[in-house]
Design an enzyme around this catalytic site. Structure first.
Site, PDB file in Angstrom:
ATOM      1  N   PHE A  85       0.833  -1.201   0.000  1.00 37.06           N
ATOM      2  CA  PHE A  85       0.000   0.000   0.000  1.00 37.06           C
ATOM      3  C   PHE A  85       0.868   1.252   0.000  1.00 37.06           C
ATOM      4  CE2 PHE A  85      -2.280  -3.244   2.409  1.00 37.06           C
ATOM      5  CZ  PHE A  85      -3.588  -3.179   1.927  1.00 37.06           C
ATOM      6  N   ASP A  86       0.467   2.246  -0.772  1.00 34.92           N
ATOM      7  CA  ASP A  86       0.972   3.597  -0.577  1.00 34.92           C
ATOM      8  C   ASP A  86       0.340   4.128   0.710  1.00 34.92           C
ATOM      9  OD1 ASP A  86       2.136   6.103  -1.034  1.00 34.92           O
ATOM     10  OD2 ASP A  86       0.424   6.779  -2.231  1.00 34.92           O
ATOM     11  N   GLY A  87       0.878   5.231   1.224  1.00 37.18           N
ATOM     12  CA  GLY A  87       0.363   5.786   2.468  1.00 37.18           C
ATOM     13  C   GLY A  87      -0.673   6.869   2.266  1.00 37.18           C
TER      14      GLY A  87
END
Length: 305
Positions: free
Chosen positions: A162-164
């Site tokens: 996941f990106d943040g």
């Protein structure tokens, strides 16, 4: 008693995200639905090849046992019902017999059905459906159908990256970067390091995966990664937010703007989620990837955090 999907991880997926229907889709997008339907009828007993999200779905379904259903995967598609027959038959041919539910809308918007399903994730090759699903509050990603397929190196492990900002977290900090620049962003995040970031659209999915991780399950495991352009000292607020949620990730990569694709190639996820088209396109040359069409990155072209 009525059947319920409560307490299960619910994944809704479109036909093109699960299987390779790109040849058929080209006919449909060319404005030739009659030929498209005829081709699908002719190929009812020809299993479609696995698509971008096939590995993710197959591994998630492996968490189910005869005694307990922990994951529900169902089809949510703009396809017509006859084409839906081919999708179900393709699923059975590839050993995904437990996919038994589906909604086929024959070109109409399908995303509203996420409400009665209570989906934790919607994967679709239709960008507009993804946008609408996110606006309804459901984790959703536009699957890049030309993504590299997942590695088969980890058959007993579901790997998700996941990106943040604007994915797991809100785009609050990202908006500061976009409007005021990197220095203001770093200052903002240092000042608020102990203050958890608001929830992003994919927090419900991460939470559902975390619950699945906490079960004592033989065989299958889940491994998650946070892959973000943040770097120290802005990394602290991201980690403090996860601790506040009481959710842990297995790996965290604070890349400070480095290109993500090479790192993702080494992690070998079954899927990667990011809100920026550029990051998704780069990642897609290495791993299965999807665009989370939320946050300020959809409003501006300047690279956010």
């Amino acid at each position: 008693m009525p059947v319920s999907l409560q307490d299960q991880l619910v994944v809704a997926i479109s036909s093109r995200a699960l299987f390779d229907f790109e040849e058929e889709n080209r006919l449909f997008e060319a404005g030739d639905p009659t030929t498209y339907l005829r081709l699908q009828r002719e190929r009812l007993d020809v299993p479609a090849a696995p698509g971008v999200a096939f590995s993710l779905v197959k591994k998630l379904l492996a968490f189910n046992t005869a005694e307990q259903q922990r994951v529900e995967v169902l089809l949510l598609s703009r396809n017509d019902p006859v084409s839906g027959m081919r999708v179900f038959r393709s699923a059975k041919a590839h050993g995904l017999d437990s996919i038994q539910r589906g909604v086929f809308t024959q070109g109409r918007d399908p995303f509203a059905y996420l409400r009665p399903l209570g989906a934790h994730l919607f994967l679709s090759a239709n960008a507009d459906d993804v946008t609408q699903a996110l606006q309804l509050g459901y984790p959703a990603a536009h699957v890049f159908t030309d993504s590299r397929r997942a590695s088969d190196s980890h058959p007993q492990e579901v790997r998700i990256a996941f990106d943040g900002d604007a994915v797991l977290f809100s785009d609050e900090a990202e908006r500061v970067f976009q409007t005021e620049g990197l220095e203001a962003f770093q200052r903002h995040e240092q000042e608020k390091a102990s203050q958890p970031l608001p929830d992003g659209p994919f927090k419900p999915l991460l939470a559902a995966l975390h619950r699945l991780q906490q079960m004592e399950l033989p065989g299958m495991r889940i491994r998650t990664a946070l892959v973000t352009a943040r770097s120290a000292p802005a990394h602290e607020r991201a980690l403090n937010t996860l601790m506040d949620w009481k959710i842990a990730v297995d790996e965290a990569m604070f890349l400070g703007g480095l290109v993500k694709g090479g790192f993702l190639r080494e992690f070998e996820p079954d899927f990667f989620f990011d809100d920026q088209t550029g990051h998704v396109r780069n990642a897609a040359s290495h791993v299965p990837a999807g665009h989370v069409r939320s946050g300020i990155a959809q409003e501006q072209t300047r690279k956010p955090m």
